[in-house]
Design a protein around this motif. Structure first.
Motif, short mmCIF file in Angstrom:
data_model
loop_
_atom_site.label_atom_id
_atom_site.label_comp_id
_atom_site.label_asym_id
_atom_site.label_seq_id
_atom_site.Cartn_x
_atom_site.Cartn_y
_atom_site.Cartn_z
N PRO A 193 -2.27 7.60 -4.76
CA PRO A 193 -2.94 6.30 -4.71
C PRO A 193 -2.54 5.50 -3.47
O PRO A 193 -1.40 5.55 -3.02
N GLY A 194 -3.51 4.77 -2.95
CA GLY A 194 -3.27 3.99 -1.74
C GLY A 194 -4.57 3.83 -0.99
O GLY A 194 -5.63 4.21 -1.49
N GLU A 195 -4.49 3.24 0.17
CA GLU A 195 -5.70 3.03 0.95
C GLU A 195 -5.41 3.25 2.43
O GLU A 195 -4.25 3.19 2.86
N ALA A 196 -6.46 3.53 3.20
CA ALA A 196 -6.28 3.73 4.64
C ALA A 196 -7.58 3.41 5.35
O ALA A 196 -8.67 3.61 4.81
N TYR A 197 -7.44 2.86 6.55
CA TYR A 197 -8.59 2.63 7.41
C TYR A 197 -8.37 3.42 8.68
O TYR A 197 -7.38 3.21 9.38
N ASN A 234 0.86 -1.17 0.00
CA ASN A 234 0.00 0.00 0.00
C ASN A 234 0.90 1.23 0.00
O ASN A 234 1.59 1.49 0.97
N TYR A 241 -13.03 3.54 5.58
CA TYR A 241 -12.02 2.85 4.76
C TYR A 241 -12.03 3.52 3.40
O TYR A 241 -13.07 3.55 2.73
N LYS A 295 -5.03 10.05 7.44
CA LYS A 295 -4.15 8.87 7.34
C LYS A 295 -3.81 8.58 5.89
O LYS A 295 -2.69 8.22 5.56
N LEU A 296 -4.81 8.71 5.02
CA LEU A 296 -4.61 8.39 3.61
C LEU A 296 -3.60 9.33 2.97
O LEU A 296 -2.77 8.91 2.17
N ALA A 297 -3.68 10.61 3.33
CA ALA A 297 -2.84 11.59 2.66
C ALA A 297 -1.66 12.04 3.51
O ALA A 297 -0.84 12.83 3.05
N GLY A 298 -1.56 11.55 4.75
CA GLY A 298 -0.45 11.94 5.60
C GLY A 298 -0.47 13.40 6.01
O GLY A 298 0.51 14.12 5.83
N GLN A 339 -0.69 0.74 5.64
CA GLN A 339 -1.47 -0.46 5.99
C GLN A 339 -1.39 -1.44 4.82
O GLN A 339 -2.24 -1.45 3.94
N SER A 378 0.29 4.31 0.27
CA SER A 378 -0.17 5.50 1.00
C SER A 378 0.63 5.70 2.29
O SER A 378 1.21 4.74 2.82
N ILE A 390 -10.06 4.29 -0.43
CA ILE A 390 -9.07 3.95 -1.43
C ILE A 390 -8.98 5.11 -2.41
O ILE A 390 -10.01 5.58 -2.91
N ARG A 409 -10.19 4.97 12.33
CA ARG A 409 -11.35 4.73 13.19
C ARG A 409 -11.24 5.58 14.44
O ARG A 409 -10.14 5.92 14.88
#
Lengths: 210, 386
Positions: free
Chosen positions: B316-320, A24, B333, B102-105, A30, A26, B335, B322
């Motif tokens: 591009p990428g993914e993050a979860y 991943n 979640y 989280k996805l983009a930092g 994860q 990003s 993407i 919570r």
């Protein structure tokens, strides 16, 4: 916990399983583990019960649709055109088949670590969409797998009660697929408005077109 | 036909079916039932008063929030997250903002983190107070506890209104911070509301905790075991009432919760009464967090200056991501495929997943207990059906 270490630990303890790391890019970092359908339940049970891992809390289950793509590439080939050998550019397309992913996010209530991301992949998007259900391992997948079945059309084998969750039972398509088109066949329902309008028009014509 | 003219059935007529030893009655509770907290339906099979089977039916409020979010920009779905759990819009904003960060930092400035904690804990106070009120209303104590809770909620909603412009649909968070800074005098008003809140809690406790009817209706009712709670993914106060020591504020150390001292109340029986008590005790801890946060809030920017509002395209990428929302674990979640819209957007709804065990809790209980058990789960249908 290091995903590489978890991967080699599973491979040592579940014989025959094929795992693959899915990176991943990003900043979240994860990364996920791609399971094969045959050994998914065995791997999941191991992850839940192994003393060092204890992933007993399956937080999130969801699907992802990756439609097939047509990638066009130009290749140069030497051919005889008009009696002369020339370099000709040929445009060829290769179809990359689509598939559906099912993603599980695991945490550990006992060890307080996570998330561990598991993925399972179907063969294609419409007919080869059978995957093993992980509901026997984690009860929390029960409603969420039903939702994935409903919205993406993945059949979970071994699910105790696989029915549609959010759409109604007679519905046929799967709305979260990327190529889903809204139905345009809603029946025209006659309302009292038409009856009233007809009477009004009749009254007007009788009253002399006022 | 006039009722009086209908001839009565002859007394010696044959019964249509053989009378069996147990006669099962299938009834439908909902979707237009006031105690289902919205449009939620349960198909209940009864043997006399006893519940034999219970199947929840979802989807009456389904609008495919996820699909809609995939067709607009990242920021475009921020106001729509308010409508998920419409009692706690600010924590929904927070969960979504956290996942995108989280996805983009993206880093969040310190003052914005304090603002998030203050608004999030105020949301928890009003949600828990109202939930207890609704639970009492469901069990027949008409009016008083709910009105007491609404009186307090009103004060908190007034604070939200002067801060965000809306009482319920706050739309307050942005990626990398918050939308607006505090208006003049807001912090003093908030401190007063927070300082007054324990008096309401004392009053509420005196009214309810040792009430005999409440104890009779809720103790040993709807018992959820610790093992089932973990396996079924139950989160939030409902899991903690069953003794599961799992609070995401403590486990994930998200935002700045490390800086505050607070305890995590746990139940030991897992019944309706414990769920009610855990929420009461959590409100006391939230008041503690709010007092610490309002004292320590620093000056500074409220949004990351490097953050691009327009043309926001994460790599591009993914993050979860919570958070501990008042209902439980609220996760998002995401993407990204590098475009301005999310490729996949998923909400992990705590209300829906906490309903997984509804049948297990209700089996063998009476019809009247279903209402109390459902009330203690704490659902909002905007989030269940999405």
């Amino acid at each position: 916990m290091n995903l590489e270490a978890i991967k080699s630990e599973i491979e040592a303890n579940v014989p025959g399983c094929r795992l693959e790391l899915v990176a991943n890019p990003s900043p979240s970092g994860q990364h996920s583990l791609l399971l094969d359908g045959e050994h998914a339940v065995a791997v999941a049970t191991y992850l839940r019960d192994a003393a060092g891992l204890r992933f007993d809390f399956c937080s999130n289950v969801t699907g992802i649709d990756w439609p097939g793509k047509e990638v066009s590439q130009t290749a140069t080939a030497r051919k005889i055109v008009d009696g002369l050998e020339q370099e000709v550019e040929e445009v060829g397309t290769t179809a990359i088949p689509g598939y559906l992913d099912v993603v599980y996010h695991l945490y550990s209530v006992e060890k307080k670590h996570g998330p561990l991301v598991l993925r399972m992949r179907t063969q294609d998007r419409h007919s080869g969409v059978h995957l093993p259900s992980l509901t026997p391992v984690w009860r929390s997948a029960e409603l969420q797998e039903r939702e994935v079945f409903d919205l993406f059309g993945v059949f979970f084998e071994g699910h105790p009660d696989l029915r549609r969750l959010l759409m109604w039972p007679g519905f046929v398509d799967h709305p979260m697929l990327k190529d889903y088109v809204d139905p345009d066949d809603y029946e025209y329902e006659p309302t009292a408005h038409d009856v009233v309008l007809r009477r009004v028009n009749q009254h007007r014509s009788e009253a002399g077109g006022r | 036909m006039n009722i009086a003219t209908v001839p009565p059935a002859p007394l010696d007529s044959e019964p249509v079916t053989e009378p069996s030893k147990e006669q099962l009655l299938e009834i439908s509770m909902g979707p237009q039932h006031p105690s289902t907290h919205g449009v939620f339906r349960m198909k209940v099979v009864l043997d006399g008063e006893r519940v034999v089977r219970l199947k929840p039916v979802f989807g009456y409020l389904h609008r495919n929030h996820e699909k809609i979010a995939e067709s607009v920009t990242y920021l475009g779905s921020m106001p729509y997250t308010d409508r998920l759990d419409y009692m706690c819009s600010i924590t929904n904003n927070w969960g979504y903002a956290l996942a995108v960060e989280k996805l983009a930092g993206i880093e969040v400035p310190e003052r914005a983190e304090y603002l998030r904690v203050i608004c999030g804990e105020l949301t928890r106070l009003q949600n828990h107070a109202c939930l207890i009120g609704f639970l009492m209303q469901d069990m027949g104590s008409t009016g008083t506890p709910l009105m007491y809770a609404f009186r307090e909620r009103e004060k908190i909603l007034d604070l939200f209104e002067s801060l965000t412009g809306a009482r319920m649909m706050c739309n307050y968070m942005r990626f990398g911070g918050c939308r607006v800074d505090l208006p003049a005098g807001w912090l003093d008003r908030a401190k007063k509301v927070i300082a007054d809140f324990p008096r309401f809690l004392d009053e509420y406790e005196r009214l309810l905790v040792s009430n005999e009817i409440l104890m009779d209706r809720t103790q040993e009712v709807g018992v959820l075991s610790r093992e089932l709670a973990v396996s079924a993914g139950i989160s939030g106060p409902m899991a903690r009432a069953s003794g599961v020591d799992y609070d995401i504020r403590k486990v994930d150390h998200y935002s700045i919760y490390d800086r505050f001292t607070f305890r995590v109340p746990l139940g030991s029986h897992g019944d309706v009464y414990d769920r009610f008590m855990v929420r009461l005790l959590e409100m006391r801890e939230s008041v503690g967090i709010l007092q610490q946060a309002t004292r320590a809030i620093p000056a500074g920017p409220i949004v990351d200056p490097k953050m691009k509002i327009r043309g926001f395209r994460p790599k591009p990428g993914e993050a979860y991501g919570r958070i501990e929302s008042p209902k439980g674990e609220l996760g998002f979640y995401l993407i990204s495929d590098g475009s301005p819209n999310p490729y996949r957007y998923r909400v992990r709804p705590p209300s829906l997943i906490n309903l997984t065990v509804l049948e297990d809790l209700c089996l063998g209980r009476n019809v009247a207990d279903i209402v109390a058990i459902l009330g203690s789960v704490d659902i909002v249908l905007g989030e269940v059906d999405r």
